[in-house]
Design a protein around this motif. Structure first.
Motif, PDB file in Angstrom:
ATOM      1  N   ILE A  87       0.833  -1.204   0.000  1.00 26.84           N
ATOM      2  CA  ILE A  87       0.000   0.000   0.000  1.00 26.84           C
ATOM      3  C   ILE A  87       0.868   1.255   0.000  1.00 26.84           C
ATOM      4  N   SER A  88       1.917   1.258   0.812  1.00 22.64           N
ATOM      5  CA  SER A  88       2.808   2.421   0.878  1.00 22.64           C
ATOM      6  C   SER A  88       3.529   2.640  -0.445  1.00 22.64           C
ATOM      7  N   THR A  89       3.946   1.566  -1.080  1.00 24.01           N
ATOM      8  CA  THR A  89       4.628   1.694  -2.367  1.00 24.01           C
ATOM      9  C   THR A  89       3.697   2.303  -3.404  1.00 24.01           C
ATOM     10  N   LYS A  93       4.415   6.006  -4.540  1.00 25.20           N
ATOM     11  CA  LYS A  93       5.048   5.815  -5.843  1.00 25.20           C
ATOM     12  C   LYS A  93       6.565   5.715  -5.700  1.00 25.20           C
ATOM     13  N   CYS A  94       6.934   4.906  -4.702  1.00 22.10           N
ATOM     14  CA  CYS A  94       8.348   4.718  -4.369  1.00 22.10           C
ATOM     15  C   CYS A  94       8.556   3.243  -4.015  1.00 22.10           C
ATOM     16  N   PRO A  95       9.594   2.599  -4.536  1.00 20.78           N
ATOM     17  CA  PRO A  95       9.790   1.167  -4.276  1.00 20.78           C
ATOM     18  C   PRO A  95      10.436   0.841  -2.923  1.00 20.78           C
TER      19      PRO A  95
END
Length: 117
Positions: A87-89, A93-95
């Motif tokens: 969800i955080s990724t 929009k960060c891996p």
């Protein structure tokens, strides 16, 4: 304060003492003790020296009884951490959250392995 040589340790107990004590009582072994992590010793019937509980027996006990509470805790925390990372990724929009979750899951899986048996 942590020194450079100290490592934090994750204590995952793979066997409940009750499981092993029950097996010892059923098979006539006495004075069960744990020498170090997952290395259990006891006195076989009629013996004067303790012997390690055979690996085949430990595998059978493990397959019969399943996971311990600490194993369940670490497994569930890895699943929840991965879900939060997905969800955080997506939202950030960060891996990086997925990379951190992958590292945590890899370490958790390594600690869940029964390498000594």
């Amino acid at each position: 304060m942590l020194s450079l040589t100290s490592r934090p340790s994750v204590k995952i107990q793979h066997f409940h003492d009750e499981w092993l004590e029950d097996w010892c009582q059923e098979n006539g072994w006495t004075d069960l003790f744990c020498e170090r992590k997952n290395n259990y010793w006891a006195f076989p019937p009629g013996a004067v020296m303790p012997e390690p509980i055979p690996g085949k027996v430990l595998r059978n006990i493990k397959s019969k009884n399943g996971m311990t509470q600490s194993e369940k805790f670490w497994s569930v925390s890895a699943i929840i951490g991965t879900c939060v990372a997905v969800i955080s990724t997506y939202l950030l929009k960060c891996p990086m959250p997925m990379i951190v979750a992958f590292a945590f899951d890899a370490v958790t899986a390594a600690h869940l392995e029964l390498e000594d048996i």
